[in-house]
Design an enzyme around this catalytic site. Structure first.
Site, mmCIF file in Angstrom:
data_model
loop_
_atom_site.group_PDB
_atom_site.id
_atom_site.type_symbol
_atom_site.label_atom_id
_atom_site.label_comp_id
_atom_site.label_asym_id
_atom_site.label_seq_id
_atom_site.Cartn_x
_atom_site.Cartn_y
_atom_site.Cartn_z
ATOM 1 N N CYS A 196 -1.063 -34.886 -27.324
ATOM 2 C CA CYS A 196 0.071 -35.098 -26.432
ATOM 3 C C CYS A 196 1.296 -35.637 -27.127
ATOM 4 C CB CYS A 196 -0.311 -36.045 -25.297
ATOM 5 S SG CYS A 196 -0.419 -37.777 -25.783
ATOM 6 N N PHE B 99 7.146 -17.360 -27.339
ATOM 7 C CA PHE B 99 6.283 -16.172 -27.308
ATOM 8 C C PHE B 99 6.549 -15.262 -28.500
ATOM 9 C CE2 PHE B 99 6.592 -17.337 -22.762
ATOM 10 C CZ PHE B 99 5.242 -17.553 -22.489
ATOM 11 N N VAL B 100 6.710 -15.872 -29.690
ATOM 12 C CA VAL B 100 6.992 -15.080 -30.892
ATOM 13 C C VAL B 100 5.671 -14.501 -31.397
ATOM 14 C CG1 VAL B 100 8.036 -15.071 -33.180
ATOM 15 C CG2 VAL B 100 8.897 -16.634 -31.438
ATOM 16 N N ARG B 101 5.358 -13.329 -30.918
ATOM 17 C CA ARG B 101 4.100 -12.677 -31.311
ATOM 18 C C ARG B 101 4.129 -11.217 -30.866
ATOM 19 N NH1 ARG B 101 1.601 -16.679 -27.087
ATOM 20 N NH2 ARG B 101 1.479 -15.425 -25.205
ATOM 21 N N GLN B 102 3.334 -10.419 -31.552
ATOM 22 C CA GLN B 102 3.144 -9.009 -31.216
ATOM 23 C C GLN B 102 4.477 -8.254 -31.093
ATOM 24 O OE1 GLN B 102 0.773 -9.391 -27.652
ATOM 25 N NE2 GLN B 102 -1.142 -9.571 -28.807
ATOM 26 N N GLY B 103 5.401 -8.572 -32.019
ATOM 27 C CA GLY B 103 6.646 -7.828 -32.078
ATOM 28 C C GLY B 103 7.641 -8.132 -30.984
ATOM 29 N N ARG B 104 7.507 -9.285 -30.321
ATOM 30 C CA ARG B 104 8.464 -9.629 -29.271
ATOM 31 C C ARG B 104 8.671 -11.134 -29.251
ATOM 32 N NH1 ARG B 104 6.112 -11.828 -24.709
ATOM 33 N NH2 ARG B 104 3.829 -11.736 -24.623
#
Length: 294
Positions: A129, A271-276
């Site tokens: 936390c 959400f910096v993942r899978q090309g987006r």
């Protein structure tokens, strides 16, 4: 070229596990990320009149403990720069020898003038936390965060896509255990500058900031920060104290994190993942130099 990764032998443990596949059970060896308490003590005052007290207890992955302590002191407003910190050592007066590497003492410079009421408050941080008790962004503004640059740095949007893979490639301990967070600093061009791992995402960031403090890299006005989990208010606050203008996270940001980043003038990506990825505020930095965002 990626920065060298130091992997302390105490940062992981080998255990025997039983793996079940279908109805078949087999015995195998597995590697776990180590988690042990670290007590951070602080010494302050003029020569000959020094005082010492415990400031924090945090659960962490052993390794880079001095950087963790230094980063914590900076991001909590106890110190304001390298000149305020005389040094960090493992505390020599711990009675049990096997616990000495779990207690560090940060000695402030005799000329440093720490906020005594802040020192009198005993922090307790956990690996999950972070520092509790912050209820408003105003309290963080009062900690005198550095002003973030208003002209750049400019980041090519494609560079953000590349950061998670580059971070993972440098995570030696994650490859061993699969159970650690990471915080990594990159140049605007995507070159890895610093990376630290820990069971706690706040600890990982404190270690990175502490390393930057010791290397006299602060303020980090030309750095991009990538964190492996979600973007919390505390991570935005710590990044702002270090002068980091761009924060990217593999996970989601909280509403307070977005509000804080917007107020601080920080570019926040999630959400910096899978090309987006999503950009939540101050998207103007994500462009090639001299170009405008549509």
């Amino acid at each position: 070229m990626s920065a060298p990764v130091f992997l302390p032998p105490t940062s992981y443990d080998y255990v025997t596990v039983h793996k079940v596949q279908g109805t078949t059970m087999t015995t195998a060896s597995d590697v776990l990320a180590a988690e042990e308490p670290l007590e951070i003590r602080v010494g302050y005052g003029p020569t000959g009149e020094r005082e010492h007290r415990t400031l924090s207890i945090t659960m962490r992955t052993p390794g880079h403990d001095f950087e963790l302590a230094a980063g914590f002191l900076l991001t909590e407003g106890i110190i304001h720069g390298r000149q305020d910190l005389h040094g960090v050592i493992y505390c020599p007066d711990v009675e049990k020898e096997d616990e000495r590497e779990n207690v560090v003492r940060a000695e402030l410079a005799p000329t440093a003038t720490p906020d005594l009421p802040r020192l009198e408050r005993h922090f307790y941080t956990s690996s999950s936390c972070g520092v509790c008790g912050k209820t408003s962004i105003d309290a963080v503004h009062a900690a005198a965060c550095p002003v973030l640059p208003t002209a750049g740095p400019y980041i090519d949007p494609a560079v953000i896509h590349q950061l998670p893979e580059r971070q993972r490639a440098a995570q030696a301990l994650f490859e061993q255990t699969g159970g650690l967070h990471a915080a990594a600093l990159f140049s605007p061009a995507g070159e890895l500058l610093l990376l630290r791992e820990d069971v706690g995402r706040h600890n990982a960031l404190d270690k990175v900031i502490g390393a930057a403090l010791f290397q006299e890299m602060l303020p980090l006005h030309d750095a991009v920060l990538l964190v492996s989990g979600r973007a919390s208010f505390e991570l935005v606050q710590k990044a702002a104290v270090a002068g980091i203008p761009v924060l990217a996270a593999v996970g989601a940001p909280s509403s307070l994190a977005v509000q804080a980043a917007n107020d601080f003038g920080m570019t926040l990506c999630g959400f910096v993942r899978q090309g987006r990825y999503n950009v939540y505020c101050h998207e103007w930095r994500l462009q090639s130099a001299g170009q405008e965002v549509e």
